[in-house]
Design an enzyme around this catalytic site. Structure first.
Site, PDB file in Angstrom:
ATOM      1  N   ARG A  51       0.854  -1.201   0.000  1.00 44.33           N
ATOM      2  CA  ARG A  51       0.000   0.000   0.000  1.00 44.33           C
ATOM      3  C   ARG A  51       0.885   1.245   0.000  1.00 44.33           C
ATOM      4  O   ARG A  51       0.593   2.225  -0.666  1.00 44.33           O
ATOM      5  CB  ARG A  51      -0.949   0.022   1.205  1.00 44.33           C
ATOM      6  N   TYR A 103     -17.021  17.261 -13.949  1.00 45.92           N
ATOM      7  CA  TYR A 103     -17.422  15.852 -14.015  1.00 45.92           C
ATOM      8  C   TYR A 103     -18.429  15.514 -12.901  1.00 45.92           C
ATOM      9  O   TYR A 103     -18.246  15.952 -11.752  1.00 45.92           O
ATOM     10  CB  TYR A 103     -16.164  14.981 -13.884  1.00 45.92           C
ATOM     11  N   ASP A 175      -7.950  18.917 -13.657  1.00 45.31           N
ATOM     12  CA  ASP A 175      -8.318  17.596 -14.152  1.00 45.31           C
ATOM     13  C   ASP A 175      -7.951  17.594 -15.642  1.00 45.31           C
ATOM     14  O   ASP A 175      -8.575  18.276 -16.449  1.00 45.31           O
ATOM     15  CB  ASP A 175      -9.826  17.373 -13.944  1.00 45.31           C
ATOM     16  N   LYS A 200      -9.538   6.614 -18.977  1.00 47.17           N
ATOM     17  CA  LYS A 200      -9.880   7.173 -20.283  1.00 47.17           C
ATOM     18  C   LYS A 200      -8.685   7.087 -21.244  1.00 47.17           C
ATOM     19  O   LYS A 200      -8.155   6.013 -21.430  1.00 47.17           O
ATOM     20  CB  LYS A 200     -10.386   8.604 -20.105  1.00 47.17           C
TER      21      LYS A 200
HETATM   22  C1  LIG Z   1     -14.159   9.662 -15.843  1.00 42.90           C
HETATM   23  C2  LIG Z   1     -13.733  10.958 -15.310  1.00 42.90           C
HETATM   24  C3  LIG Z   1     -13.422  11.116 -13.959  1.00 42.90           C
HETATM   25  C4  LIG Z   1     -13.562   9.995 -12.949  1.00 42.90           C
HETATM   26  O1  LIG Z   1     -12.671   8.956 -13.186  1.00 42.90           O
HETATM   27  P1  LIG Z   1     -12.966   7.412 -12.807  1.00 42.90           P
HETATM   28  O2  LIG Z   1     -11.764   6.710 -13.298  1.00 42.90           O
HETATM   29  O3  LIG Z   1     -14.233   7.033 -13.505  1.00 42.90           O
HETATM   30  O4  LIG Z   1     -13.134   7.365 -11.327  1.00 42.90           O
HETATM   31  C5  LIG Z   1     -12.966  12.358 -13.545  1.00 42.90           C
HETATM   32  N1  LIG Z   1     -12.843  13.391 -14.404  1.00 42.90           N
HETATM   33  C6  LIG Z   1     -13.160  13.277 -15.700  1.00 42.90           C
HETATM   34  C7  LIG Z   1     -13.009  14.458 -16.586  1.00 42.90           C
HETATM   35  C8  LIG Z   1     -13.615  12.064 -16.197  1.00 42.90           C
HETATM   36  O5  LIG Z   1     -13.933  11.963 -17.491  1.00 42.90           O
END
Ligand SMILES: *Cc1c(COP(=O)(O)O)cnc(C)c1O
Length: 390
Positions: A51, A103, A175, A200
């Site tokens: 961890r 998001y 982000d 993504k």
């Molecule tokens: C999908 C997404 C998230 C969250 O990510 P997860 O891997 O689904 O927890 C956060 N920000 C954006 C812009 C996203 O597209």
């Protein structure tokens, strides 16, 4: 190996984890061990418990830190785990300013979890920096940006926000999921923490859920590393390996998907059944110039509004190529319905107020031939026209 002089696509392949130092293996070994043998009571090795640190996860953390030009990277079990852990840098009584059409999961975290810990928030349309300045309170400790935003692709001036944040000694979070460091590097524009849903584009194959964070300096690294270990939402080693595998092709995938997006967005913009296309790569986008200044391109995600919900439903029923799903940034083109998918966590009223209507669709272009997608959309729109006449 010094890698500073390499261009981004070369760095994806030629980094410190190009081959294993002990046996030359040209793929990072997956280290399953949860614990590590120590020599005696006084001399502990670099690793003690997975961890806290694990060699496979650490390889990914070093790679993403290099790509984002930060000092340290951190891998989490999901994008939300990365975002939530980074929010734990704040304390009760603090205030955070957040991009308005953020998001859905981040919206939920800020409004329903942080609020219980007495961390206040203000949602702001950051396309105008004056709005951000006006939202500052004496206890504002962070500004959280998503640019381009989700799903309306509004663009925020990252450097502009960072200057505002520095004046009040607040942290800037970005982000960077939509653009990835292949197209945009927020730390080089002054941001403190970059966050990713590695689910993504970074992994890119719709086969892993993962999150990453990269910080600009060792002090923040110390704090976020402490939180990663305390909170414990670390990324598993198999998943870390999948993200590293995906990263190797990030540049070529982005390149193809961006070219396709430009073509498809232009096609939709000229279609009579499409009311509006939101894509900062189109000259019609209000922040077209800003996007060009702060990123290499506008990315491979855009949204578009159809004339009404009936046409949207007919279009969705008639398209055949894209998968109709939550998520984005994959080899296959993904069509999604923000109102019912990514932004379902947002109350109807909040959603509509932000312009995320029931006739809005989001598209993330994959690696298909864009002409095939355009053909598919042409037919589906042609069939949807009938809805107008009945
Ligand atoms: C999908 C997404 C998230 C969250 O990510 P997860 O891997 O689904 O927890 C956060 N920000 C954006 C812009 C996203 O597209």
């Amino acid at each position: 190996m010094t890698t500073d002089h390499f261009s981004f696509e070369t760095l994806l392949l030629h980094n410190n984890h190009k081959f294993d130092a002990t046996n030359g293996a040209v793929s990072v070994p997956i280290q399953h061990a949860s614990t590590f043998h120590q020599l005696d009571c006084d001399q502990f090795g670099k690793y003690d418990y997975s961890r806290s640190a694990n060699p496979t996860r650490e390889a990914l953390e070093e790679i993403i830190a290099g790509l984002e030009e930060g000092t340290n990277g951190f891998a989490f079990s999901s994008g939300m785990a990365a975002i939530s852990t980074a929010f734990m840098l704040l304390s009760a009584g603090d205030h955070v300013i957040v991009s308005e059409d953020v998001y859905g999961g981040t919206f939920r975290m800020v409004t329903q979890v942080l609020s219980r810990f007495n961390i206040e928030h203000s949602f702001v349309d950051m396309t105008d920096l004056e709005n951000v300045k006006a939202a500052i309170q004496p206890n504002t400790k962070a500004i959280y940006i998503e640019t381009p935003s989700n799903p309306l692709l509004k663009v925020t001036d990252i450097h502009g926000i960072c200057c505002i944040a520095k004046e009040i000694n607040a942290l800037t979070y970005v982000d960077n999921t939509f653009l990835t460091p292949a197209l945009q590097k927020p730390l080089t524009l002054g941001a403190d923490i970059v966050l990713h849903s590695a689910t993504k584009f970074l992994s890119g194959h719709s086969d892993v859920v993962a999150g990453l964070a990269v910080v600009r300096n060792p002090e923040l690294a110390e704090k976020l590393g402490f939180l990663q270990n305390s909170f414990g939402a670390v990324l598993g080693v198999q998943d870390a390996w999948l993200v590293m595998r995906g990263l190797k092709t990030l540049h070529v995938r982005m390149e193809h998907s961006v070219q396709s997006t430009k073509k498809i967005a232009a096609f939709l913009e000229s279609h009579p059944l499409v009311k509006k296309v939101h894509y900062p790569g189109l000259a019609s986008h209000p922040q077209f110039t800003l996007q060009k200044q702060q990123a290499k391109s506008a990315g491979a995600v855009f949204s578009f509004e159809l004339e009404n919900e009936d046409i949207l439903r007919s279009f969705v029923d008639n398209v055949t190529l894209p998968v109709f799903a939550v998520s984005l940034g994959a080899v296959e083109t993904i069509l999604s319905y923000p109102a019912k998918m990514s932004h379902a966590a947002m109350p109807d009223e909040e959603r509509e107020k932000r312009g995320i209507t029931k006739s809005l669709l989001r598209l993330s272009a994959g690696l298909e031939n864009p002409d095939d997608l355009i053909k598919d959309f042409t037919v589906a729109l042609e069939k949807s026209k009938l809805v107008l006449t009945v």
